[in-house]
Design a protein around this motif. Structure first.
Motif, PDB file in Angstrom:
ATOM      1  N   SER A  81      47.391  53.645  79.590  1.00  0.00           N
ATOM      2  CA  SER A  81      48.331  52.484  79.446  1.00  0.00           C
ATOM      3  C   SER A  81      48.262  51.999  80.927  1.00  0.00           C
ATOM      4  CB  SER A  81      49.698  53.305  79.567  1.00  0.00           C
ATOM      5  OG  SER A  81      50.429  53.540  80.652  1.00  0.00           O
ATOM      6  N   LEU A  82      48.680  50.622  80.521  1.00  0.00           N
ATOM      7  CA  LEU A  82      48.712  49.678  81.810  1.00  0.00           C
ATOM      8  C   LEU A  82      49.042  49.641  83.064  1.00  0.00           C
ATOM      9  CD1 LEU A  82      49.017  46.393  80.117  1.00  0.00           C
ATOM     10  CD2 LEU A  82      46.768  47.260  81.180  1.00  0.00           C
ATOM     11  N   GLU A  93      53.944  45.781  80.733  1.00  0.00           N
ATOM     12  CA  GLU A  93      54.319  46.167  79.904  1.00  0.00           C
ATOM     13  C   GLU A  93      54.949  46.350  79.345  1.00  0.00           C
ATOM     14  OE1 GLU A  93      50.343  48.829  77.475  1.00  0.00           O
ATOM     15  OE2 GLU A  93      51.283  49.518  79.650  1.00  0.00           O
ATOM     16  N   TYR A  96      57.588  44.046  78.082  1.00  0.00           N
ATOM     17  CA  TYR A  96      56.644  43.290  76.721  1.00  0.00           C
ATOM     18  C   TYR A  96      57.492  44.091  76.066  1.00  0.00           C
ATOM     19  CZ  TYR A  96      54.166  39.355  77.914  1.00  0.00           C
ATOM     20  OH  TYR A  96      53.453  37.940  78.533  1.00  0.00           O
ATOM     21  N   GLN A  97      57.428  45.558  75.439  1.00  0.00           N
ATOM     22  CA  GLN A  97      57.371  46.851  74.840  1.00  0.00           C
ATOM     23  C   GLN A  97      59.285  47.101  74.631  1.00  0.00           C
ATOM     24  OE1 GLN A  97      56.247  50.064  76.885  1.00  0.00           O
ATOM     25  NE2 GLN A  97      53.848  49.785  75.710  1.00  0.00           N
ATOM     26  N   TYR A 132      44.607  45.653  69.703  1.00  0.00           N
ATOM     27  CA  TYR A 132      45.904  46.297  70.742  1.00  0.00           C
ATOM     28  C   TYR A 132      44.763  47.328  70.560  1.00  0.00           C
ATOM     29  CZ  TYR A 132      49.618  48.448  72.963  1.00  0.00           C
ATOM     30  OH  TYR A 132      49.433  49.542  74.786  1.00  0.00           O
ATOM     31  N   ILE A 152      45.779  42.786  75.420  1.00  0.00           N
ATOM     32  CA  ILE A 152      46.808  43.118  75.868  1.00  0.00           C
ATOM     33  C   ILE A 152      47.563  42.839  75.936  1.00  0.00           C
ATOM     34  CG2 ILE A 152      48.457  45.270  76.943  1.00  0.00           C
ATOM     35  CD1 ILE A 152      45.676  46.330  77.689  1.00  0.00           C
ATOM     36  N   PHE A 153      48.459  41.588  76.551  1.00  0.00           N
ATOM     37  CA  PHE A 153      49.439  40.962  76.660  1.00  0.00           C
ATOM     38  C   PHE A 153      49.727  39.806  75.471  1.00  0.00           C
ATOM     39  CE2 PHE A 153      49.493  41.880  81.264  1.00  0.00           C
ATOM     40  CZ  PHE A 153      50.247  43.432  81.767  1.00  0.00           C
ATOM     41  N   TYR A 156      50.919  41.438  72.376  1.00  0.00           N
ATOM     42  CA  TYR A 156      52.020  41.230  72.934  1.00  0.00           C
ATOM     43  C   TYR A 156      53.092  40.238  72.181  1.00  0.00           C
ATOM     44  CZ  TYR A 156      52.142  46.388  75.195  1.00  0.00           C
ATOM     45  OH  TYR A 156      52.427  47.588  74.906  1.00  0.00           O
TER      46      TYR A 156
END
Length: 184
Positions: A81-82, A93, A96-97, A132, A152-153, A156
């Motif tokens: 993960s980031l 992240e 965003y999740q 993703y 990635i962003f 999202y």
């Protein structure tokens, strides 16, 4: 010719008949054969050693390859993960999740596949999920990389946008707005 041979054997019979063998001559012949055999056996032993060393080397390389393959597979199985790369990116992240999970709950059950617009939006979300996943694999392989992190962003953000469109479409259906001339 056979007459000459018989005559020769009769004349030389006493010389040819020997009751005891000539031991020194026989042992000298055996010794020569053994010495030649030792040289051959030394070469043979060297070849056998080289073959055995090659077999052991091949075995060690094979075991090393298998072990390395198993270790790499385990490493790739670990979730990246980031947050593993940078704590600030991990916090972003997580935000965003959270927004994504909120939008998913708000969109409700996404099984209105009879609506063409929602079906297309869901297909696009599935494509984004594939992107993703691939981007996360790239992050695991490459480590910190600005393009990977931006991708990635971006996924999202696009996923949240598509979920908002699904929510609007669901609201439109609930409010019985079926006029196709109304645009979002």
């Amino acid at each position: 010719m056979s007459v000459d041979l018989e005559k020769y054997l009769r004349n030389r019979r006493e010389d040819l008949d020997v009751e005891s063998p000539d031991d020194p001559v026989i042992w000298e012949g055996i010794r020569k054969d053994l010495q030649m055999g030792d040289a051959r056996s030394k070469k043979r032993k060297i070849l056998i050693r080289i073959r055995n060393i090659a077999a052991v080397t091949l075995l060690i390389l094979s075991v090393g390859y298998v072990i390395d393959d198993l270790i790499v597979e385990r490493r790739s199985g670990l979730e990246i993960s980031l947050a593993n790369v940078d704590s600030d990116l991990g916090a972003r992240e997580k935000e965003y999740q959270e927004v994504l999970s909120y939008k998913m709950r708000e969109a409700g059950t996404l099984n209105e596949l009879d609506n063409i617009i929602i079906a297309e939006l869901l297909e696009e979300i599935q494509r984004l999920d594939t992107i993703y996943e691939q981007t996360m694999k790239d992050l695991g392989e490459l480590g910190y990389n600005d393009q990977v992190i931006n991708t990635i962003f971006d996924t999202y953000e696009k996923k949240i946008y598509l979920l908002e469109l699904i929510i609007l479409e669901n609201n439109k259906i609930r409010n019985h707005e079926t006029n196709e001339n109304i645009f979002l």
